[in-house]
Design an enzyme around this catalytic site. Structure first.
Site, PDB file in Angstrom:
ATOM      1  N   SER A 139       0.846  -1.423  -0.598  1.00  0.00           N
ATOM      2  CA  SER A 139      -0.253  -0.074   0.222  1.00  0.00           C
ATOM      3  C   SER A 139       1.427   1.360   0.103  1.00  0.00           C
ATOM      4  O   SER A 139       1.879   0.748   0.826  1.00  0.00           O
ATOM      5  CB  SER A 139      -0.668   0.169   1.499  1.00  0.00           C
ATOM      6  OG  SER A 139      -1.420   1.417   0.929  1.00  0.00           O
ATOM      7  N   TYR A 152      -1.363  -1.291  10.720  1.00  0.00           N
ATOM      8  CA  TYR A 152      -1.776  -1.632   8.996  1.00  0.00           C
ATOM      9  C   TYR A 152      -0.386  -1.139   8.332  1.00  0.00           C
ATOM     10  O   TYR A 152       0.130  -1.460   7.877  1.00  0.00           O
ATOM     11  CB  TYR A 152      -3.105  -0.407   8.830  1.00  0.00           C
ATOM     12  CG  TYR A 152      -3.192  -0.720   6.907  1.00  0.00           C
ATOM     13  CD1 TYR A 152      -3.546  -2.329   6.741  1.00  0.00           C
ATOM     14  CD2 TYR A 152      -2.945   0.216   5.770  1.00  0.00           C
ATOM     15  CE1 TYR A 152      -4.052  -2.501   5.704  1.00  0.00           C
ATOM     16  CE2 TYR A 152      -3.415  -0.071   4.235  1.00  0.00           C
ATOM     17  CZ  TYR A 152      -3.900  -0.977   4.853  1.00  0.00           C
ATOM     18  OH  TYR A 152      -4.576  -1.497   2.874  1.00  0.00           O
TER      19      TYR A 152
HETATM   20  N1  NAP Z   1      -8.697  -0.191  -0.789  1.00  0.00           N
HETATM   21  C1  NAP Z   1      -7.604   0.323  -0.809  1.00  0.00           C
HETATM   22  O1  NAP Z   1      -7.923   1.710  -0.613  1.00  0.00           O
HETATM   23  C2  NAP Z   1      -6.528  -0.385  -0.560  1.00  0.00           C
HETATM   24  C3  NAP Z   1      -5.165   0.737  -1.071  1.00  0.00           C
HETATM   25  C4  NAP Z   1      -4.017  -0.132  -0.403  1.00  0.00           C
HETATM   26  C5  NAP Z   1      -3.233  -1.498  -0.588  1.00  0.00           C
HETATM   27  N2  NAP Z   1      -5.108  -2.116  -0.644  1.00  0.00           N
HETATM   28  C6  NAP Z   1      -5.000  -3.585   0.132  1.00  0.00           C
HETATM   29  O2  NAP Z   1      -5.321  -4.561  -0.729  1.00  0.00           O
HETATM   30  C7  NAP Z   1      -5.944  -5.232  -0.766  1.00  0.00           C
HETATM   31  C8  NAP Z   1      -7.264  -5.968  -0.791  1.00  0.00           C
HETATM   32  O3  NAP Z   1      -8.121  -5.071  -0.901  1.00  0.00           O
HETATM   33  P1  NAP Z   1      -9.831  -4.138  -0.933  1.00  0.00           P
HETATM   34  O4  NAP Z   1      -9.401  -3.066  -1.089  1.00  0.00           O
HETATM   35  O5  NAP Z   1      -9.837  -4.864  -2.157  1.00  0.00           O
HETATM   36  O6  NAP Z   1     -10.632  -4.687   0.510  1.00  0.00           O
HETATM   37  P2  NAP Z   1     -11.814  -5.844   0.925  1.00  0.00           P
HETATM   38  O7  NAP Z   1     -12.824  -5.599  -0.509  1.00  0.00           O
HETATM   39  O8  NAP Z   1     -12.050  -5.183   1.939  1.00  0.00           O
HETATM   40  O9  NAP Z   1     -10.561  -7.109  -0.352  1.00  0.00           O
HETATM   41  C9  NAP Z   1     -10.014  -7.916   0.951  1.00  0.00           C
HETATM   42  C10 NAP Z   1     -10.435  -9.186   0.161  1.00  0.00           C
HETATM   43  O10 NAP Z   1      -9.489  -9.593   1.814  1.00  0.00           O
HETATM   44  C11 NAP Z   1     -10.020 -10.765   2.031  1.00  0.00           C
HETATM   45  N3  NAP Z   1      -9.377 -11.409   3.611  1.00  0.00           N
HETATM   46  C12 NAP Z   1      -9.549 -10.380   4.265  1.00  0.00           C
HETATM   47  N4  NAP Z   1      -9.334 -11.634   5.138  1.00  0.00           N
HETATM   48  C13 NAP Z   1      -8.860 -12.391   5.114  1.00  0.00           C
HETATM   49  C14 NAP Z   1      -8.103 -13.935   5.310  1.00  0.00           C
HETATM   50  N5  NAP Z   1      -8.027 -13.761   6.867  1.00  0.00           N
HETATM   51  N6  NAP Z   1      -8.305 -15.114   5.166  1.00  0.00           N
HETATM   52  C15 NAP Z   1      -8.534 -15.180   3.899  1.00  0.00           C
HETATM   53  N7  NAP Z   1      -9.302 -13.913   2.679  1.00  0.00           N
HETATM   54  C16 NAP Z   1      -8.955 -12.268   3.529  1.00  0.00           C
HETATM   55  C17 NAP Z   1     -11.028 -10.892   2.266  1.00  0.00           C
HETATM   56  O11 NAP Z   1     -12.411 -11.832   1.458  1.00  0.00           O
HETATM   57  P3  NAP Z   1     -13.786 -12.167   2.287  1.00  0.00           P
HETATM   58  O12 NAP Z   1     -14.388 -10.681   2.823  1.00  0.00           O
HETATM   59  O13 NAP Z   1     -14.277 -13.294   1.986  1.00  0.00           O
HETATM   60  O14 NAP Z   1     -12.992 -12.065   3.763  1.00  0.00           O
HETATM   61  C18 NAP Z   1     -11.947  -9.771   0.981  1.00  0.00           C
HETATM   62  O15 NAP Z   1     -11.676 -10.857  -0.760  1.00  0.00           O
HETATM   63  C19 NAP Z   1      -5.712  -5.559   0.988  1.00  0.00           C
HETATM   64  O16 NAP Z   1      -4.459  -6.487   1.226  1.00  0.00           O
HETATM   65  C20 NAP Z   1      -5.433  -4.136   0.895  1.00  0.00           C
HETATM   66  O17 NAP Z   1      -4.527  -3.756   2.457  1.00  0.00           O
HETATM   67  C21 NAP Z   1      -6.399  -1.588  -0.169  1.00  0.00           C
END
Ligand code: NAP
Length: 253
Positions: A139, A152
């Protein structure tokens, strides 16, 4: 790099992982998708099958090291993995009185151990073939500690540096490692933020940028550039100057 034919994505049941699965879905492409929410994961799988992809799903918590590695081995036997994306991750709020010990430990367990549990078995599978690619979801929060998200930021910094170090180590073995550092992307994670998110972008756009970066085997896929420049500046300016400003930033509830 040759377009990957067998791709495994953790956290594919929503957000960036879902967008990536849809981005890579195409006839004859094998997708192995995991998450924890059955309905959302199966919906993503159905969307990808509609685009012609062959999709296998499994509900696995990335903290389950043995189950994850066993499943990856099984997938690899039928469709040798070209690309593994360690995307699953969580964040937590500090708005109601600071990060609890439980929150901090859980973030580390999912965002750091969960990434180890995904990446290490992938590397072992790829080593004998001397080819393959691994992407680690970090991130922009990996470049500066923000008071609103201590664990985080720490978790994302840890996997960023781990990935960047591994890249050098594995170069001679033909394995590419890329670290992905997005800014704000629309997802379930950011939907709860009730503060302005500069340069917020859709998951589809983020997935396209990531796919392009991975195709070029870029070491670091960082976007959007303008926000990266701001974070970079915050990181190099003296803390005594910047800390009072950062303390005033809104916190996630
Ligand atoms: N959105 C942003 O602005 C942003 C920015 C930088 C980095 N990121 C990173 O991008 C990645 C995806 O995040 P997102 O924004 O797409 O959020 P999201 O919509 O909440 O997706 C998170 C995903 O991770 C899965 N997950 C969470 N905990 C888990 C666990 N213990 N075991 C297996 N799967 C798990 C969730 O699965 P379930 O829902 O099925 O539990 C979901 O598919 C993360 O690593 C996040 O830190 C996001």
């Amino acid at each position: 790099m040759q377009a990957p034919n067998s791709i495994l994505i953790t956290g594919a049941s929503s957000g960036i992982g879902e967008a990536l699965a849809n981005c890579y879905a195409a006839p004859s492409v094998h997708l192995a998708l995991t998450g924890r929410d059955k309905d959302r994961l199966e919906q993503v799988a159905a969307d990808c099958r509609d685009q012609g992809a062959k999709v296998l799903t499994e509900l696995i918590d990335v903290q389950e090291c043995d189950r994850l590695s066993f499943w990856m081995k099984r997938i690899d036997e039928t469709a040798p993995l070209d690309l593994v994306i360690a995307n699953a991750g969580i964040s937590a709020g500090t708005g109601s009185g600071g990060e609890t010990a439980e929150q901090a430990r859980r973030i580390m367990a999912v965002n750091v151990d969960g990434v180890f549990n995904t990446v290490l078995p992938a590397i072992e599978l790829m080593k004998p073939r001397k080819t393959g690619q691994v992407a680690i979801m970090s991130s922009l929060a990996a470049f500066k500690g923000f008071p609103g998200a201590p664990a985080y930021c720490a978790s994302k910094a840890a996997v960023r540096l781990w990935g960047e170090s591994l890249r050098g180590e594995l170069f001679a073995q033909g394995i590419g490692i890329s670290v992905i550092c997005p800014g704000f992307v629309r997802s379930r994670m950011t939907a709860v933020n009730n503060f302005p998110m500069p340069l917020l972008m859709d998951g589809d756009r983020a997935a396209q940028i990531i796919q392009r970066g991975l195709a070029k085997n870029r070491p670091r896929i960082v976007f959007p550039f303008r926000l990266y420049a701001v974070v970079w500046m915050l990181a190099v300016l003296p803390a005594t100057l910047i800390d009072p400003v950062l303390r005033k930033l809104p916190q996630k509830t």
